[in-house]
Write a protein that holds these residues in place. Sequence first.
Motif, PDB file in Angstrom:
ATOM      1  N   GLN A 134       0.855  -1.192   0.000  1.00 11.92           N
ATOM      2  CA  GLN A 134       0.000   0.000   0.000  1.00 11.92           C
ATOM      3  C   GLN A 134       0.883   1.232   0.000  1.00 11.92           C
ATOM      4  OE1 GLN A 134      -2.673   0.803   3.377  1.00 11.92           O
ATOM      5  NE2 GLN A 134      -4.239   1.293   1.845  1.00 11.92           N
ATOM      6  N   VAL A 135       0.617   2.155  -0.910  1.00 11.79           N
ATOM      7  CA  VAL A 135       1.433   3.355  -1.045  1.00 11.79           C
ATOM      8  C   VAL A 135       1.166   4.295   0.115  1.00 11.79           C
ATOM      9  CG1 VAL A 135       1.967   5.342  -2.496  1.00 11.79           C
ATOM     10  CG2 VAL A 135       1.478   3.111  -3.546  1.00 11.79           C
ATOM     11  N   MET A 136       2.247   4.737   0.779  1.00  8.59           N
ATOM     12  CA  MET A 136       2.139   5.707   1.872  1.00  8.59           C
ATOM     13  C   MET A 136       2.338   7.124   1.351  1.00  8.59           C
ATOM     14  SD  MET A 136       4.332   3.463   4.613  1.00  8.59           S
ATOM     15  CE  MET A 136       4.163   4.624   5.972  1.00  8.59           C
ATOM     16  N   ASP A 137       3.355   7.314   0.521  1.00 11.97           N
ATOM     17  CA  ASP A 137       3.566   8.597  -0.147  1.00 11.97           C
ATOM     18  C   ASP A 137       4.562   8.377  -1.281  1.00 11.97           C
ATOM     19  OD1 ASP A 137       6.335   8.980   0.923  1.00 11.97           O
ATOM     20  OD2 ASP A 137       5.270   9.201   2.817  1.00 11.97           O
ATOM     21  N   SER A 138       4.705   9.371  -2.142  1.00 15.95           N
ATOM     22  CA  SER A 138       5.616   9.244  -3.277  1.00 15.95           C
ATOM     23  C   SER A 138       6.071  10.615  -3.734  1.00 15.95           C
ATOM     24  CB  SER A 138       4.927   8.517  -4.437  1.00 15.95           C
ATOM     25  OG  SER A 138       3.826   9.270  -4.905  1.00 15.95           O
ATOM     26  N   ASP A 139       7.216  10.626  -4.434  1.00 17.55           N
ATOM     27  CA  ASP A 139       7.692  11.847  -5.079  1.00 17.55           C
ATOM     28  C   ASP A 139       8.237  11.459  -6.449  1.00 17.55           C
ATOM     29  OD1 ASP A 139      10.294  10.823  -4.698  1.00 17.55           O
ATOM     30  OD2 ASP A 139      10.519  11.869  -2.777  1.00 17.55           O
ATOM     31  N   ALA A 140       9.038  12.297  -7.043  1.00 16.97           N
ATOM     32  CA  ALA A 140       9.480  12.081  -8.419  1.00 16.97           C
ATOM     33  C   ALA A 140      10.431  10.905  -8.581  1.00 16.97           C
ATOM     34  CB  ALA A 140      10.128  13.342  -8.965  1.00 16.97           C
ATOM     35  N   SER A 141      10.967  10.375  -7.496  1.00 17.41           N
ATOM     36  CA  SER A 141      11.945   9.299  -7.625  1.00 17.41           C
ATOM     37  C   SER A 141      11.749   8.152  -6.647  1.00 17.41           C
ATOM     38  CB  SER A 141      13.370   9.855  -7.439  1.00 17.41           C
ATOM     39  OG  SER A 141      13.518  10.418  -6.140  1.00 17.41           O
ATOM     40  N   THR A 142      10.788   8.266  -5.720  1.00 14.78           N
ATOM     41  CA  THR A 142      10.618   7.238  -4.692  1.00 14.78           C
ATOM     42  C   THR A 142       9.143   7.019  -4.384  1.00 14.78           C
ATOM     43  OG1 THR A 142      12.718   7.876  -3.674  1.00 14.78           O
ATOM     44  CG2 THR A 142      11.234   6.524  -2.357  1.00 14.78           C
ATOM     45  N   ILE A 143       8.779   5.748  -4.250  1.00 17.20           N
ATOM     46  CA  ILE A 143       7.439   5.395  -3.775  1.00 17.20           C
ATOM     47  C   ILE A 143       7.619   4.636  -2.457  1.00 17.20           C
ATOM     48  CG2 ILE A 143       5.328   4.101  -4.257  1.00 17.20           C
ATOM     49  CD1 ILE A 143       6.044   4.346  -7.253  1.00 17.20           C
ATOM     50  N   ARG A 144       7.069   5.201  -1.367  1.00 14.35           N
ATOM     51  CA  ARG A 144       7.207   4.571  -0.054  1.00 14.35           C
ATOM     52  C   ARG A 144       5.935   3.783   0.234  1.00 14.35           C
ATOM     53  NH1 ARG A 144       6.815   6.217   5.654  1.00 14.35           N
ATOM     54  NH2 ARG A 144       5.739   8.108   4.968  1.00 14.35           N
ATOM     55  N   THR A 145       6.112   2.501   0.535  1.00 12.66           N
ATOM     56  CA  THR A 145       4.948   1.627   0.718  1.00 12.66           C
ATOM     57  C   THR A 145       5.037   0.876   2.046  1.00 12.66           C
ATOM     58  OG1 THR A 145       5.852  -0.424  -0.225  1.00 12.66           O
ATOM     59  CG2 THR A 145       5.008   1.219  -1.783  1.00 12.66           C
ATOM     60  N   ARG A 146       3.897   0.327   2.443  1.00 10.84           N
ATOM     61  CA  ARG A 146       3.855  -0.608   3.557  1.00 10.84           C
ATOM     62  C   ARG A 146       3.385  -1.948   3.021  1.00 10.84           C
ATOM     63  NH1 ARG A 146       4.391   0.213   8.615  1.00 10.84           N
ATOM     64  NH2 ARG A 146       3.920   2.447   8.453  1.00 10.84           N
ATOM     65  N   VAL A 147       4.056  -3.020   3.442  1.00  8.61           N
ATOM     66  CA  VAL A 147       3.721  -4.360   2.973  1.00  8.61           C
ATOM     67  C   VAL A 147       2.440  -4.835   3.657  1.00  8.61           C
ATOM     68  CG1 VAL A 147       4.489  -6.754   2.801  1.00  8.61           C
ATOM     69  CG2 VAL A 147       6.151  -4.896   2.556  1.00  8.61           C
ATOM     70  N   ILE A 148       1.431  -5.154   2.861  1.00 14.02           N
ATOM     71  CA  ILE A 148       0.170  -5.683   3.392  1.00 14.02           C
ATOM     72  C   ILE A 148       0.204  -7.208   3.381  1.00 14.02           C
ATOM     73  CG2 ILE A 148      -2.338  -5.693   3.154  1.00 14.02           C
ATOM     74  CD1 ILE A 148      -1.109  -2.970   3.875  1.00 14.02           C
ATOM     75  N   ASN A 149       0.537  -7.787   2.230  1.00 10.56           N
ATOM     76  CA  ASN A 149       0.721  -9.232   2.119  1.00 10.56           C
ATOM     77  C   ASN A 149       2.164  -9.488   1.725  1.00 10.56           C
ATOM     78  OD1 ASN A 149      -2.041  -9.627   2.570  1.00 10.56           O
ATOM     79  ND2 ASN A 149      -2.507  -9.519   0.384  1.00 10.56           N
ATOM     80  N   GLY A 150       2.904 -10.138   2.598  1.00  6.93           N
ATOM     81  CA  GLY A 150       4.323 -10.356   2.358  1.00  6.93           C
ATOM     82  C   GLY A 150       4.611 -11.672   1.669  1.00  6.93           C
ATOM     83  N   GLY A 151       5.922 -11.959   1.554  1.00  2.51           N
ATOM     84  CA  GLY A 151       6.360 -13.195   0.930  1.00  2.51           C
ATOM     85  C   GLY A 151       7.675 -12.986   0.211  1.00  2.51           C
ATOM     86  N   ALA A 152       8.067 -13.982  -0.585  1.00  7.65           N
ATOM     87  CA  ALA A 152       9.326 -13.911  -1.318  1.00  7.65           C
ATOM     88  C   ALA A 152       9.159 -13.055  -2.574  1.00  7.65           C
ATOM     89  CB  ALA A 152       9.787 -15.316  -1.696  1.00  7.65           C
ATOM     90  N   LEU A 153      10.180 -12.228  -2.839  1.00  3.04           N
ATOM     91  CA  LEU A 153      10.196 -11.399  -4.048  1.00  3.04           C
ATOM     92  C   LEU A 153      11.568 -11.534  -4.686  1.00  3.04           C
ATOM     93  CD1 LEU A 153       8.747  -9.309  -5.837  1.00  3.04           C
ATOM     94  CD2 LEU A 153       9.734  -7.522  -4.391  1.00  3.04           C
ATOM     95  N   SER A 154      11.606 -11.884  -5.954  1.00  3.79           N
ATOM     96  CA  SER A 154      12.877 -12.106  -6.629  1.00  3.79           C
ATOM     97  C   SER A 154      13.004 -11.177  -7.836  1.00  3.79           C
ATOM     98  CB  SER A 154      13.011 -13.575  -7.053  1.00  3.79           C
ATOM     99  OG  SER A 154      11.921 -13.977  -7.835  1.00  3.79           O
ATOM    100  N   ASP A 155      14.132 -11.286  -8.514  1.00  2.68           N
ATOM    101  CA  ASP A 155      14.466 -10.393  -9.626  1.00  2.68           C
ATOM    102  C   ASP A 155      13.374 -10.368 -10.692  1.00  2.68           C
ATOM    103  OD1 ASP A 155      16.893 -10.052  -8.375  1.00  2.68           O
ATOM    104  OD2 ASP A 155      18.019 -11.353  -9.735  1.00  2.68           O
TER     105      ASP A 155
END
Length: 474
Positions: A134-155
């Motif tokens: 879920q997006v908390m805030d963003s600007d021109a180069s960064t999107i700050r989020t909070r993980v709602i449903n986690g797990g493994a994330l790969s390339d």
Amino acid sequence: MHRSRKAKIVATLGPASNSREMIKALFEAGADVFRFNFSHGSHADHQLRCHIVREIEAELGRPIAILADLQGPKLRVGQFSAGRVILTAGQEFLLDSDTTPGDANRVCLPHPELFAVITAGQSLLLDDGKLRLQVMDSDASTIRTRVINGGALSDRKGVNVPDAVLPIPALTEKDKRDLAFAIDMGADWIALSFVQRPEDVAEAKALVAGRAGVLAKLEKPAALDRLEEIVAVSDAIMVARGDLGVELPPERVPGVQKRILRVCRSHGKPIVIATQMLESMIAAPVPTRAEASDVASAIYDGADAVMLSAESASGAYPVAAVEIMDRIICEVERDPLYKNMIAAQHETPQNNKGDAICAALRSVTQIVGAVATVTYTSSGHTSLRAARERPMAPILSITPRINTARRLALVWGVHSSVSDIVPNEDILVATACRTAWQEGLAQVGEQIAITAGVPFGQPGSTNLLRIAEIWPQP
């Protein structure tokens, strides 16, 4: 050789279905259209498959359609220094423009156009929806989020943004190269992925320039807001339930599918239902009963075609998957309830000569008990309008253009045959009777209903309706 069913089957070619023997077996099992997935394989791979399909077409004397499916603008995260991280529910996670390999706290999002449209409160779905941020805030180069449903994330895992219309073109530079190649190769349909707006389809149609049909794949919720416009400008529609099912809650997908079907039926545009139809047959010789019901439901709803993806491209039982899909369709179409449902879905003809004639064609066929409706068409328009009426008798589409015959292989109820240009009405009737008899659609003494446009060969001029009795053929 004609199918005993009206709905069509699209089969995807891939590693499990590369050989001439396998492709021929898929066609004989029931495939009407072969899908070439340009997300995978080289141009040389696709060219070889195309050559094989055209050889089989010539050998068996039946038009076969080739659908070139473009990859589209697939969004992906960058790479991780360890190749893979674990995200935990509740933690913060950044997506940014820094190309440095990521870690458990951040990763690069190599799509700068997204930063301007992402706002607080929106959701980001990663790896086909397995992870939700879920997006908390963003600007021109960064999107700050909070993980709602986690797990493994790969390339390089995929990113879906269900809550925004993305400022990205439906055609990437790769897509444009693939499109040009597919047209030169002789593809009959071009499938456009991740359509969001009618302008996406218009761009593709300008490049195609009438040399193939353009099929819009609906897999973004944003497309539903402009559904009528997208259907109106497209030549056909696909309900691509993979990404659509990621970006929409699962409980909404069946209703959305039925809504899209209704709009396509109203406009007389062919519609393909796709993704996970017989998914378990990738590894099993029979489908689940739920999958069989899913295919049957699409047929009861009046879909033009149903599609196999990995089942025929990379599965262990590609021919069996086509065979069982063929059997399901045939079983549904034998059900008296199916005929009642199709009749109940009948659309009011639009206010033009072609629809008036094709509506009369349907009525005449029922009243006189015609065993086939025959459409003589140059562009395919007459056959499409006849298919919109959903007559219970087969539609024998006679055309002087092999490209038109191939394209109509996707359309409900249409059995195409290529014939010379007819100079007058008498030869038209004789050609229709002879072809219906040769194709096994009518016997001596039976009646057929014929429609065409006069002057002959002029697209969009449907204005003739005849009833003829099959006489002994030489």
